[in-house]
Design an enzyme around this catalytic site. Structure first.
Site, mmCIF file in Angstrom:
data_model
loop_
_atom_site.group_PDB
_atom_site.id
_atom_site.type_symbol
_atom_site.label_atom_id
_atom_site.label_comp_id
_atom_site.label_asym_id
_atom_site.label_seq_id
_atom_site.Cartn_x
_atom_site.Cartn_y
_atom_site.Cartn_z
ATOM 1 C CG ASP A 32 -2.111 0.893 1.124
ATOM 2 O OD1 ASP A 32 -1.926 2.098 0.849
ATOM 3 O OD2 ASP A 32 -3.242 0.405 1.298
ATOM 4 C CG ASN A 33 -0.021 4.605 -2.579
ATOM 5 O OD1 ASN A 33 -0.999 4.454 -1.861
ATOM 6 N ND2 ASN A 33 -0.089 5.167 -3.775
ATOM 7 C CG ASP A 59 2.372 4.416 -6.198
ATOM 8 O OD1 ASP A 59 1.730 3.783 -7.062
ATOM 9 O OD2 ASP A 59 2.134 5.593 -5.895
ATOM 10 C CE LYS A 85 -12.771 4.976 -0.527
ATOM 11 N NZ LYS A 85 -13.407 4.311 0.592
ATOM 12 C CB SER A 125 -17.611 -0.769 -8.080
ATOM 13 O OG SER A 125 -18.675 0.084 -7.741
ATOM 14 C CB THR A 127 -19.796 2.105 -10.160
ATOM 15 O OG1 THR A 127 -20.005 3.328 -10.860
ATOM 16 C CG2 THR A 127 -18.415 1.579 -10.494
ATOM 17 C CE1 TYR A 149 -13.563 3.591 -8.037
ATOM 18 C CE2 TYR A 149 -15.960 3.716 -8.234
ATOM 19 C CZ TYR A 149 -14.828 3.104 -7.723
ATOM 20 O OH TYR A 149 -14.956 1.996 -6.913
ATOM 21 C CE LYS A 153 -12.767 0.052 -8.713
ATOM 22 N NZ LYS A 153 -11.633 -0.621 -8.095
ATOM 23 N N PRO A 293 -26.074 15.095 -8.957
ATOM 24 C CG PRO A 293 -25.084 16.922 -10.023
ATOM 25 C CD PRO A 293 -25.405 16.371 -8.670
ATOM 26 N N GLY A 294 -25.805 12.498 -11.365
ATOM 27 C CA GLY A 294 -25.222 11.172 -11.583
ATOM 28 C C GLY A 294 -25.820 10.087 -10.705
#
Ligand code: NAD
Ligand code: UD1
Length: 337
Positions: A32-33, A59, A85, A125, A127, A149, A153, A293-294
């Site tokens: 993990d960075n 990284d 994310k 996700s 999404t 984003y 994915k 929005p979205g």
């Protein structure tokens, strides 16, 4: 699957998953960075489990540093959480999102090939379903993206499909998370957002503790039972356990498969507010604001594929999600700081 590389293991979902893995006696190496997490999360993991996972502050964009991790350790599988994310931020700095999420994954997969590691669990996700034509959402529904984003994915899912098509020795699990909330029941690890939270439950939690004045409910005119948006909230510990099941499945050489990880139940914004108030005996002042929005009206999973094929089902009720969020917030009013 015994020796596991966990990218993004210091983050919210990663830290909870590492706890479950250590409880199953897996050997965990975290990369993990710390861009969106704190090293303190790793000390808390050790406090909960009594085991200190190996940690590399690396990284994924640093190919040579990542290569040295692969040279130093031996892995049976990789669980790949590392990524940026925040939907709003992704519209401001899209190239950073593509660079970090897509290139980071390419670097990782290249090293996996080089070191003959062909088992991968990827954090996708809900999404990727864009604005679904109906609910509950099945894995076979069409995919689309409405922001950078989400597009990272979607692209990574497609890249991983191409990778599998090029070499069927790969086993890849695409886990499509719905809305993870809650915290470990110890109250020692949880979600620690930088700045003002964008997501509903961290925002509510900070209203409850008095850091924020009131919740803005984004839209009360949706075609739902009370007009507010409906989502499939899932306890992060249930979600973490889904990764263990996915890893176990990889040892059966299943190829590439996508799974929805959700409860299959939808709750509205006001359902969450009232449950949080009732369970934790706190008041959440709110006012109705315009739609964000979205946002979509309703999103919840058909999670039957994961139940059938992984033997996994979310078990913890919304009451636990709210109580555990609040315990984490009370014990750590400033997160890991
Ligand atoms: P998080 O930000 O808490 O954890 C991600 C971790 O990855 C952080 O610790 C961060 O420092 C690390 N990271 C990011 N880029 C990196 C890089 N280039 N190299 C090394 N480390 C890097 O996020 P989370 O909520 O735990 O989410 C984990 C994964 O699940 C992400 O891929 C996210 O997109 C996905 N996901 C999250 C949700 C959610 O609601 N939390 C929903 C669906 C999917
Ligand atoms: C967000 C992300 C989505 C991601 C998901 C899980 C956006 C636009 N989408 O979705 O890509 O996969 O998180 O991490 O950010 N709400 C309020 N007031 C608030 C915050 C939220 O009313 O202050 C409402 C929203 O309108 C929504 C619900 O609460 O109806 C849940 O919002 P949120 O927690 O942000 O999750 P998603 O919108 O599902």
């Amino acid at each position: 699957m015994k020796n596991i590389l966990v990218t993004g293991g210091a983050g919210y979902i990663g830290s909870h998953t590492v706890v479950e893995m250590l409880n199953m006696n897996m050997n965990v190496v975290i990369v993990d960075n710390l861009r969106n997490s704190k090293e303190e999360a790793l000390r808390r993991i050790e406090k909960i489990t009594g085991i200190k996972p190996t940690f590399y502050k690396v990284d994924l964009l640093d190919r040579s540093a990542l290569a040295s991790v692969f040279r130093a350790e031996k892995f049976d599988a990789v669980v790949h959480f590392a990524g940026l994310k925040a939907v709003g931020e992704s519209t401001q700095i899209p190239l950073s999102y593509y660079q970090n999420n897509v290139t980071g994954t390419l670097n990782l997969c290249e090293l996996m090939i080089k070191h003959s590691v062909r088992n991968l669990v990827f954090s996708s996700s809900a999404t990727v379903y864009g604005d679904p034509h109906k609910t509950p959402i099945k894995e076979s529904f069409p995919r689309s993206a409405t922001n950078p984003y989400g597009r990272t994915k979607l692209m990574i899912e497609e890249i991983l499909q191409d990778l599998y098509d090029s070499d069927n020795a790969w086993n890849i699990s695409l886990l499509r998370y719905f809305n993870p909330i809650g915290a470990h029941p110890s109250g020692m690890i949880g979600e620690d957002p930088n700045d003002i939270p964008n997501n509903l439950v961290p925002f509510i939690s900070q209203v409850a503790i008095g850091k924020l004045n009131k919740l803005a409910v984004f839209g009360a005119d949706y075609p739902t039972h009370d007009g507010t948006g409906v989502r499939d909230y899932i306890h992060v510990v249930d979600l973490a356990k889904g990764h263990i099941k996915a890893l176990q499945k990889l040892s059966e050489n299943p190829g590439i498969q996508a799974f929805n990880l959700g409860t299959g139940r939808g709750y509205s914004v006001l359902d969450i507010v009232s449950t949080f108030e009732r369970v934790n005996k706190v008041k959440i002042p709110y006012e109705t604001a315009g739609r964000r929005p979205g946002d979509i009206a309703v999103c919840y999973a058909d999670a039957s594929k994961a139940e059938k094929e992984l033997g996994w089902r979310a078990e913890l009720p919304l009451e636990d999600m709210c109580a555990d969020t609040w315990r984490w917030q009370l014990q750590n009013p400033n997160g890991y700081e």
